[in-house]
Design a protein around this motif. Structure first.
Motif, PDB file in Angstrom:
ATOM      1  N   TRP A  79       0.466   2.825  22.124  1.00 11.90           N
ATOM      2  CA  TRP A  79       0.252   2.213  20.798  1.00 11.90           C
ATOM      3  C   TRP A  79      -0.161   0.743  20.919  1.00 11.90           C
ATOM      4  CZ3 TRP A  79      -0.247   3.644  15.743  1.00 11.90           C
ATOM      5  CH2 TRP A  79      -0.061   2.666  14.766  1.00 11.90           C
ATOM      6  N   ILE A  97      -6.025   6.301  16.191  1.00 10.99           N
ATOM      7  CA  ILE A  97      -5.873   4.842  16.365  1.00 10.99           C
ATOM      8  C   ILE A  97      -7.094   4.309  17.132  1.00 10.99           C
ATOM      9  CG2 ILE A  97      -3.355   5.064  16.256  1.00 10.99           C
ATOM     10  CD1 ILE A  97      -3.212   4.739  19.267  1.00 10.99           C
ATOM     11  N   ARG A 134       3.590   0.214   6.589  1.00 12.34           N
ATOM     12  CA  ARG A 134       4.723   0.462   7.467  1.00 12.34           C
ATOM     13  C   ARG A 134       5.000  -0.871   8.137  1.00 12.34           C
ATOM     14  NH1 ARG A 134       4.232   2.489  11.907  1.00 12.34           N
ATOM     15  NH2 ARG A 134       1.973   2.612  12.030  1.00 12.34           N
ATOM     16  N   LYS A 176       0.109  -4.562  11.700  1.00 18.04           N
ATOM     17  CA  LYS A 176      -0.363  -4.692  10.312  1.00 18.04           C
ATOM     18  C   LYS A 176      -0.570  -6.138   9.860  1.00 18.04           C
ATOM     19  CE  LYS A 176      -0.230  -0.170   9.735  1.00 18.04           C
ATOM     20  NZ  LYS A 176      -1.458   0.636   9.705  1.00 18.04           N
ATOM     21  N   VAL A 190       5.279  -4.047  -0.374  1.00 17.20           N
ATOM     22  CA  VAL A 190       5.998  -2.773  -0.224  1.00 17.20           C
ATOM     23  C   VAL A 190       5.960  -2.412   1.260  1.00 17.20           C
ATOM     24  CG1 VAL A 190       6.213  -0.406  -1.051  1.00 17.20           C
ATOM     25  CG2 VAL A 190       5.088  -2.094  -2.487  1.00 17.20           C
ATOM     26  N   THR A 241       7.651  -0.250   4.265  1.00 14.41           N
ATOM     27  CA  THR A 241       8.606   0.784   4.647  1.00 14.41           C
ATOM     28  C   THR A 241       9.035   0.580   6.102  1.00 14.41           C
ATOM     29  OG1 THR A 241       9.018   3.143   4.659  1.00 14.41           O
ATOM     30  CG2 THR A 241       6.830   2.484   5.272  1.00 14.41           C
ATOM     31  N   VAL A 271       8.239   4.307  -0.776  1.00  7.80           N
ATOM     32  CA  VAL A 271       8.088   4.457  -2.211  1.00  7.80           C
ATOM     33  C   VAL A 271       7.294   5.739  -2.479  1.00  7.80           C
ATOM     34  CG1 VAL A 271       6.821   3.416  -4.135  1.00  7.80           C
ATOM     35  CG2 VAL A 271       8.197   1.980  -2.651  1.00  7.80           C
ATOM     36  N   TYR A 315      -0.780   0.045  -7.252  1.00  7.45           N
ATOM     37  CA  TYR A 315      -2.178  -0.236  -6.885  1.00  7.45           C
ATOM     38  C   TYR A 315      -3.021  -0.516  -8.129  1.00  7.45           C
ATOM     39  CZ  TYR A 315      -1.647   1.783  -2.082  1.00  7.45           C
ATOM     40  OH  TYR A 315      -1.301   2.050  -0.788  1.00  7.45           O
ATOM     41  N   ASP A 367      -6.519  -1.793  13.383  1.00  6.57           N
ATOM     42  CA  ASP A 367      -6.074  -0.594  12.650  1.00  6.57           C
ATOM     43  C   ASP A 367      -7.167   0.467  12.764  1.00  6.57           C
ATOM     44  OD1 ASP A 367      -4.515   0.971  10.937  1.00  6.57           O
ATOM     45  OD2 ASP A 367      -4.132  -0.704   9.578  1.00  6.57           O
ATOM     46  N   GLY A 368      -6.785   1.670  13.212  1.00  7.89           N
ATOM     47  CA  GLY A 368      -7.767   2.733  13.401  1.00  7.89           C
ATOM     48  C   GLY A 368      -8.669   2.885  12.183  1.00  7.89           C
ATOM     49  N   ASN A 422      -6.944   2.591   8.323  1.00  8.10           N
ATOM     50  CA  ASN A 422      -6.143   1.999   7.245  1.00  8.10           C
ATOM     51  C   ASN A 422      -6.432   2.701   5.926  1.00  8.10           C
ATOM     52  OD1 ASN A 422      -5.327   0.121   4.929  1.00  8.10           O
ATOM     53  ND2 ASN A 422      -4.167  -0.564   6.695  1.00  8.10           N
ATOM     54  N   LEU A 423      -5.461   3.519   5.558  1.00  3.86           N
ATOM     55  CA  LEU A 423      -5.601   4.325   4.341  1.00  3.86           C
ATOM     56  C   LEU A 423      -5.174   3.573   3.097  1.00  3.86           C
ATOM     57  CD1 LEU A 423      -4.437   7.804   5.691  1.00  3.86           C
ATOM     58  CD2 LEU A 423      -6.757   6.915   5.430  1.00  3.86           C
ATOM     59  N   GLU A 426      -6.569   3.889  -0.664  1.00  4.28           N
ATOM     60  CA  GLU A 426      -5.695   4.256  -1.791  1.00  4.28           C
ATOM     61  C   GLU A 426      -5.825   3.231  -2.921  1.00  4.28           C
ATOM     62  OE1 GLU A 426      -2.429   6.387   1.186  1.00  4.28           O
ATOM     63  OE2 GLU A 426      -1.876   4.541   0.169  1.00  4.28           O
TER      64      GLU A 426
HETATM   65  P1  ADQ Z   1      -0.699   4.235   9.800  1.00  7.21           P
HETATM   66  O1  ADQ Z   1      -0.629   3.225  10.880  1.00  7.21           O
HETATM   67  O2  ADQ Z   1       0.582   4.763   9.316  1.00  7.21           O
HETATM   68  O3  ADQ Z   1      -1.653   5.442  10.202  1.00  7.21           O
HETATM   69  P2  ADQ Z   1      -2.277   3.780   7.275  1.00  7.21           P
HETATM   70  O4  ADQ Z   1      -3.595   4.374   7.500  1.00  7.21           O
HETATM   71  O5  ADQ Z   1      -2.325   2.532   6.471  1.00  7.21           O
HETATM   72  O6  ADQ Z   1      -1.497   3.454   8.605  1.00  7.21           O
HETATM   73  O7  ADQ Z   1      -1.410   4.830   6.498  1.00  7.21           O
HETATM   74  C1  ADQ Z   1      -0.135   4.514   6.025  1.00  7.21           C
HETATM   75  C2  ADQ Z   1       0.262   5.512   4.951  1.00  7.21           C
HETATM   76  O8  ADQ Z   1       1.640   5.319   4.674  1.00  7.21           O
HETATM   77  C3  ADQ Z   1      -0.495   5.292   3.656  1.00  7.21           C
HETATM   78  O9  ADQ Z   1      -0.785   6.549   3.096  1.00  7.21           O
HETATM   79  C4  ADQ Z   1       0.486   4.523   2.786  1.00  7.21           C
HETATM   80  O10 ADQ Z   1       0.406   4.794   1.407  1.00  7.21           O
HETATM   81  C5  ADQ Z   1       1.821   5.021   3.311  1.00  7.21           C
HETATM   82  N1  ADQ Z   1       2.815   3.948   3.173  1.00  7.21           N
HETATM   83  C6  ADQ Z   1       2.844   2.766   3.801  1.00  7.21           C
HETATM   84  N2  ADQ Z   1       3.885   2.043   3.382  1.00  7.21           N
HETATM   85  C7  ADQ Z   1       4.515   2.778   2.463  1.00  7.21           C
HETATM   86  C8  ADQ Z   1       5.674   2.566   1.663  1.00  7.21           C
HETATM   87  N3  ADQ Z   1       6.392   1.447   1.725  1.00  7.21           N
HETATM   88  N4  ADQ Z   1       6.040   3.558   0.834  1.00  7.21           N
HETATM   89  C9  ADQ Z   1       5.331   4.688   0.769  1.00  7.21           C
HETATM   90  N5  ADQ Z   1       4.232   4.946   1.493  1.00  7.21           N
HETATM   91  C10 ADQ Z   1       3.837   3.996   2.333  1.00  7.21           C
HETATM   92  C11 ADQ Z   1      -2.400   5.811  11.389  1.00  7.21           C
HETATM   93  C12 ADQ Z   1      -3.376   4.759  11.910  1.00  7.21           C
HETATM   94  C13 ADQ Z   1      -4.325   4.343  10.798  1.00  7.21           C
HETATM   95  C14 ADQ Z   1      -5.047   5.570  10.230  1.00  7.21           C
HETATM   96  C15 ADQ Z   1      -4.055   6.667   9.889  1.00  7.21           C
HETATM   97  C16 ADQ Z   1      -4.775   7.969   9.549  1.00  7.21           C
HETATM   98  O11 ADQ Z   1      -2.674   3.642  12.424  1.00  7.21           O
HETATM   99  O12 ADQ Z   1      -5.284   3.401  11.277  1.00  7.21           O
HETATM  100  O13 ADQ Z   1      -5.734   5.190   9.055  1.00  7.21           O
HETATM  101  O14 ADQ Z   1      -3.185   6.950  10.982  1.00  7.21           O
HETATM  102  O15 ADQ Z   1      -5.625   8.354  10.568  1.00  7.21           O
END
Ligand code: ADQ
Length: 507
Positions: free
Chosen positions: A108, A181, A295, A300, A328, A330, A372, A381, A394-395, A397-398, A402
């Protein structure tokens, strides 16, 4: 909804991931079933239901053993029994070595180029190999159970070696893998001990097709193979590697989200009510509302974001009380010391900022330290005027996607790190380099001052793009490419007792 059958009708689909789609937990009222939150599970579960495939994953639930048969198989979803979940069992030492160890302490940080967190232990590596082999055995067994063709699709960096093992067991199985990633440049990958980085590369070359989020990661992978695997021949133009009498294809397939689902959640009556509450509380009058959702992970850029906000409020006192930020965050991977330190650091610096700049009427940063529900997330949002994604790497970033999906009013500005896959795909965000404090501060200042017209223009552009690039488009493009590479099924020759007739001549 996609017609997956067009790709998988003559072929058994075996999906492999670390996390399982259903977890059986022992609760107060007996065994309960949980579906872990997350985009991947919600996108792939419908696919599995319709293709009746097999999902191979770590059986992590406290009651998983009780409901599975002796090979770890259980029909899911409970009561509907549409597909098979094949659980792989891991003990404490496996979890520490394979998951917390090599995957999360070595690969990682290395893949995110944050080498100060990189830690290699031989014991982690040995466990990683053992667990990858165990998964490969489970997949091979599943492939053997079916009479026709099978396709195995492996998810992520937890399984860098599984494909090579699997190929040795099942030479004709079609195997592909999505790497979620970043993939690091060659000088970073070689921080793994000599031999280990080659093993990782050879492991991935066990695939027929390796899928990355964006071109840059695919190129990094090809460069690494070119430099470290002497027996491989790399074609940078066609994105292929000739390796052990096979051709390995490489490609970029940017992942996305279920856009309609987020839009629906943001549009609901519940959401409207929540937005009114949020804005009433945090964005009264002309005050703006900013949001970030992550997260708690050192990739991040959370401390960098806190520092930028502190610098902004220090240098521009007139911007105090002009906007409130909701963080927010987690908690994540709390078994690892680096994550605990980060958690403490973020909480302390947010408290210090609130103490320094807060007034009886204004708390600069509202920290929500929990997971959440996604419908509340959608409301946050939509309520926001600003969203900051400041990942150091970040690979994809969803969160960025969103936010865009939920911006029905096209009022918000997306401040997005250049070092996310999303920044290379989406056009319309205000791009930042999170390491550059002054540039970061300036981007927040510019975004706050941006006119409604300019905001609408940018958001509209991003939303138009996103609607044609959903998680279903992602799945469609991967399965289309995989089945194209796999080629049509070869019909078995049927011996005929009939005398040969005249050849049929078509016009
Ligand atoms: P992540 O590193 O977990 O994913 P990301 O793509 O941002 O990063 O996805 C996080 C997900 O968790 C989002 O759907 C977000 O809504 C949710 N999330 C984050 N914090 C939250 C909270 N406090 N409460 C509820 N939901 C929360 C890995 C890679 C990324 C890549 C994804 C998918 O690191 O680069 O985009 O996989 O391939």
């Amino acid at each position: 909804m996609l017609d997956f059958e067009q790709y998988l009708n003559d072929c058994k689909f075996i999906l492999v991931s670390n996390r399982e789609p259903y977890e059986h937990m022992r609760g107060e009222h007996g065994i309960e079933v949980r579906q872990p939150a997350g985009g991947l599970v919600s996108a792939l579960d419908p696919t599995m239901r319709r293709t009746h495939g097999t999902w191979v994953a770590w059986g992590s639930g406290t009651a998983d053993h009780e409901v599975a048969d002796e090979t770890g198989r259980v029909a899911v979803p409970p009561g509907e029994d549409c597909y098979t979940l094949r659980r792989v069992w891991l003990d404490e030492a496996d979890i520490n070595g394979y998951y917390h160890g090599f995957a999360n302490r070595a690969l990682w940080p290395l893949c995110h180029m944050l080498i100060q967190h990189f830690e290699f232990r031989t014991e982690y590596w040995e466990r990683y190999k053992t667990v990858n082999l165990r998964f490969a055995h489970a997949v091979a067994d599943e492939a053997e159970r079916c009479t026709g063709r099978s396709m195995a699709w492996i998810q992520d960096y937890h399984f860098a070696l599984a494909s090579e093992y699997l190929r040795a067991m099942q030479p004709s199985l079609f195997i592909h893998q999505f790497w979620h990633i970043p993939f690091p440049p060659a000088d970073i990958l070689r921080l793994l001990p000599a031999g280990t980085h080659q093993d990782v590369l050879r492991g991935l070359l066990g695939n027929d097709l390796v899928e990355f989020q964006i071109d840059r990661y695919a190129m990094n992978f090809l460069d690494c193979v070119d430099k470290y695997i002497p027996e491989a021949r790399v074609d940078h133009v066609n994105l292929t590697v000739s390796f052990r009498d096979r051709i390995v294809r490489v490609g970029a397939f940017p992942i996305s989200i279920d856009v309609e689902r987020f839009e629906r959640m943001a549009r609901s009556a519940d959401s409207e009510a929540r937005i009114a509450t949020l804005r009433g509380r945090y964005a009264k009058g002309t005050r703006q509302l900013g949001v970030c959702v992550d997260r708690l992970d050192y990739t991040k850029g959370i401390p960098e974001r806190v520092r930028a906000l502190e610098t902004l409020w220090t240098e521009s006192p007139e911007l105090r009380e002009r906007f409130t930020f909701i963080f927010v965050c987690t908690p994540s991977r709390s078994e690892l010391p680096a994550y605990n330190l980060l958690d403490r650091d973020v909480t302390q610096s947010v408290m210090a900022i609130n103490e320094k700049f807060g007034t009886p009427d204004w708390t600069p940063i509202v920290l929500i330290n929990e997971n959440v529900d996604s419908d509340l997330l959608a409301a946050v949002y939509r309520a926001a005027d600003l969203c900051i994604v400041s990942s150091l790497q970040d690979g994809m970033n969803l969160v960025a996607k969103e936010f865009v999906a939920c911006q029905l009013d096209e009022r918000g500005v997306l401040i997005l790190s250049r070092f996310t896959g999303s920044a290379e795909e989406i056009d319309g965000a205000v791009l930042i380099n999170p390491f550059n404090v002054d540039g970061f501060v300036e981007a927040i200042r510019t975004s706050l001052a941006m006119s409604p017209d300019e905001r609408r223009r940018r958001m509209h552009r991003m939303r138009r793009h996103l609607f044609h690039s959903t998680i279903f488009d992602w799945l469609d493009s991967i399965l289309a490419r995989a089945t194209q590479v796999m080629g049509p099924a070869v019909e078995p020759e049927v011996e005929s007792s009939e005398p040969e007739g005249e050849p049929v001549v078509s016009a």
